[in-house]
Enzyme design. Structure first.
Site, PDB file in Angstrom:
ATOM      1  N   HIS B  62       0.811  -1.223   0.000  1.00 11.74           N
ATOM      2  CA  HIS B  62       0.000   0.000   0.000  1.00 11.74           C
ATOM      3  C   HIS B  62       0.845   1.275   0.000  1.00 11.74           C
ATOM      4  CE1 HIS B  62      -3.293  -2.869   1.338  1.00 11.74           C
ATOM      5  NE2 HIS B  62      -3.600  -2.452   0.139  1.00 11.74           N
ATOM      6  N   ASP B  86     -10.033  -3.820  -0.117  1.00 10.62           N
ATOM      7  CA  ASP B  86      -9.621  -3.924   1.284  1.00 10.62           C
ATOM      8  C   ASP B  86      -9.446  -2.552   1.922  1.00 10.62           C
ATOM      9  OD1 ASP B  86      -6.680  -3.111   0.877  1.00 10.62           O
ATOM     10  OD2 ASP B  86      -6.894  -4.782  -0.509  1.00 10.62           O
ATOM     11  N   ASP B 139     -18.079  -2.077 -11.960  1.00  8.74           N
ATOM     12  CA  ASP B 139     -17.015  -2.492 -12.865  1.00  8.74           C
ATOM     13  C   ASP B 139     -16.144  -1.267 -13.188  1.00  8.74           C
ATOM     14  OD1 ASP B 139     -15.463  -3.631 -14.809  1.00  8.74           O
ATOM     15  OD2 ASP B 139     -17.033  -3.599 -16.347  1.00  8.74           O
ATOM     16  N   ASP B 157      -5.504  -1.281  -8.602  1.00  8.96           N
ATOM     17  CA  ASP B 157      -5.134  -2.132  -7.464  1.00  8.96           C
ATOM     18  C   ASP B 157      -5.863  -3.455  -7.652  1.00  8.96           C
ATOM     19  OD1 ASP B 157      -4.584  -3.196  -4.985  1.00  8.96           O
ATOM     20  OD2 ASP B 157      -5.504  -1.577  -3.833  1.00  8.96           O
ATOM     21  N   THR B 159      -6.311  -7.759  -8.848  1.00  7.26           N
ATOM     22  CA  THR B 159      -5.782  -9.112  -8.696  1.00  7.26           C
ATOM     23  C   THR B 159      -4.982  -9.454  -9.951  1.00  7.26           C
ATOM     24  OG1 THR B 159      -7.843  -9.934  -9.635  1.00  7.26           O
ATOM     25  CG2 THR B 159      -7.732  -9.823  -7.256  1.00  7.26           C
TER      26      THR B 159
END
Lengths: 281, 281
Positions: B62, B86, B139, B157, B159
């Site tokens: 981060h 998160d 989205d 950010d 996956t």
């Protein structure tokens, strides 16, 4: 049968690596030595169950334990490696034309013997073919006691501070190294993971600073070592690793390096805050 | 019962982490979400079985996805995070007083909801208490299509490029981001491991260069990610990440960072040779 080797990096985390074949497994006077074949990393050497080197990522460790010192010292003629029986450090040192003699002082002859047999890409300069290389199977402390004021660069290519290498992290040893170096000598030692080994780093850098006027930490990514984040201690009598670094000699080197380069040389000393904090005085 | 979670980083290597408790396990419309307690890393969130964040090492990811862009852009007022449910990136963005509004656009509302519930140190700025933060469960592509020429900085950010994030690595997406940025905007995207993902990097940087005049890779150590060696792509219309970097603003920041600092900002762009080679044109 699906065989996986798991090295625990603490009680609660580890790396797990698929192995296909055990090439050698035996006990020397000092430690357990295993050499296994893996699919991801090629051949892998373990001492007392800890990964020392793998064929796939050893270039990182060996680039970084050798070239930063050899491109900082203006004329490294005589270099000593303590430990490093796999031969990878000596192989890199031999790429520097200024080096007239490199001495390998490894306590465990079995490591040298089996590296020559099973890890020939690493051991290519310690197999007897290179007249600029001398091997001594001996305790590093005993060797440097008998070779004072002799070396331009000394690399401490040791295992972790448990077992036979424990003495190589103590102030008395650093004093001996200091006096085995010439008046402008440089010592490099691997200094564990800033992420997992803050306590070891704290005491090691404290001990180094008691002896050397210049002590700086630098970093490298080593995927098969705990956390992947590894470090080295640059300790020096006169030369500073970035201010006195010979950028042009590094840039114009006549050999390829897959990890080290003249930009990264400087970047390696720019540490994350938590790593700097580990060794703050 | 001794429970270990093993994430394979390829068919032949993985990290294994001791877990003590499963806090949440469920399936959203998009993916499997698990939050577990570990001894080494504190709480850990997994998406489709891959480690996304842990309490112990999330500060690295981060710090490094946010501060390099925010200390390069001279006046980052409006920032968009795509993914990052998160909340860790938003938490770091909020430390910059210039930022008037940060928008989080996360496709999966369950990730936001369970992060607020189980990862409060990360989600502290997305729990509704911060008037400078807006959440959109949407989205990312649809969102930026409707918000052109609006943001100073956009952080992707995401996956890995499998599952819901696959579109976030394609040239069409980068074109949309480009036009959602103002004329001097900066985009940051996580860009996988140079050690394991050379092919993804090659195609990703090729796609980025087709759109942005300035594209540079930078690195960070992230112990719980494959190999521990991770990277980010800095893509920009005008500002260069080291030449235009505001060193003094970074140095005089009024908050602590455990990974990022103004020296490391430059060092992060000094890459190992093999990483540079991955993205050579």
């Amino acid at each position: 049968m699906d065989l996986w080797y798991t090295e625990k990096h603490s009680d609660n985390v580890g790396i797990t690596i698929k192995t296909t074949k055990t090439l050698f497994s035996g006990k020397s006077q000092y430690q357990q030595l295993d050499i296994v074949e893996t699919l991801e990393f090629g051949r892998m050497m373990l001492l007392d169950g800890l990964v020392m080197v793998t064929e796939r990522d050893e270039f990182i460790y060996h680039d970084m334990i050798t070239h930063p010192a050899l491109f900082t010292h203006p004329n490294p003629k005589k270099v000593l490696v303590i430990g490093g029986g796999d031969g990878g450090s000596i192989r890199e040192i031999m790429k520097h034309p200024e080096v007239e003699l490199a001495v390998l002082c490894e306590i465990d002859g079995l490591v040298i013997e089996k590296s020559i047999e099973y890890l020939p890409t690493m051991a290519s300069a310690i197999n007897g073919s290179n007249p600029r290389v001398k091997l001594h199977v001996d305790d590093g402390l005993a060797y440097i006691r008998d070779h004072q004021n002799e070396f331009d660069v000394i690399l401490v290519d040791s295992t972790d501070p448990i077992g036979p290498a424990v003495g190589l992290f103590e102030e008395n040893f650093y004093r001996l190294v200091f006096s085995a170096l010439k008046d402008d000598g440089i010592m490099i030692a691997q200094s564990e993971s800033p992420f997992y080994h803050a306590d070891i780093q704290k005491s090691m850098y404290h001990n180094l600073r008691a002896v050397f006027p210049i002590v700086e930490m630098y970093q490298a990514f080593i995927p098969t070592y705990p956390s992947g984040f590894w470090s080295f201690a640059f300790s020096s009598k006169i030369y500073h690793p970035t201010k006195d670094f010979d950028h042009d000699r590094a840039k114009n080197r006549n050999f390829k390096t897959r990890y080290y380069n003249e930009e990264l040389h400087r970047g390696a000393f720019m540490l994350p805050t938590f790593a700097r904090d580990n060794i703050a005085e």
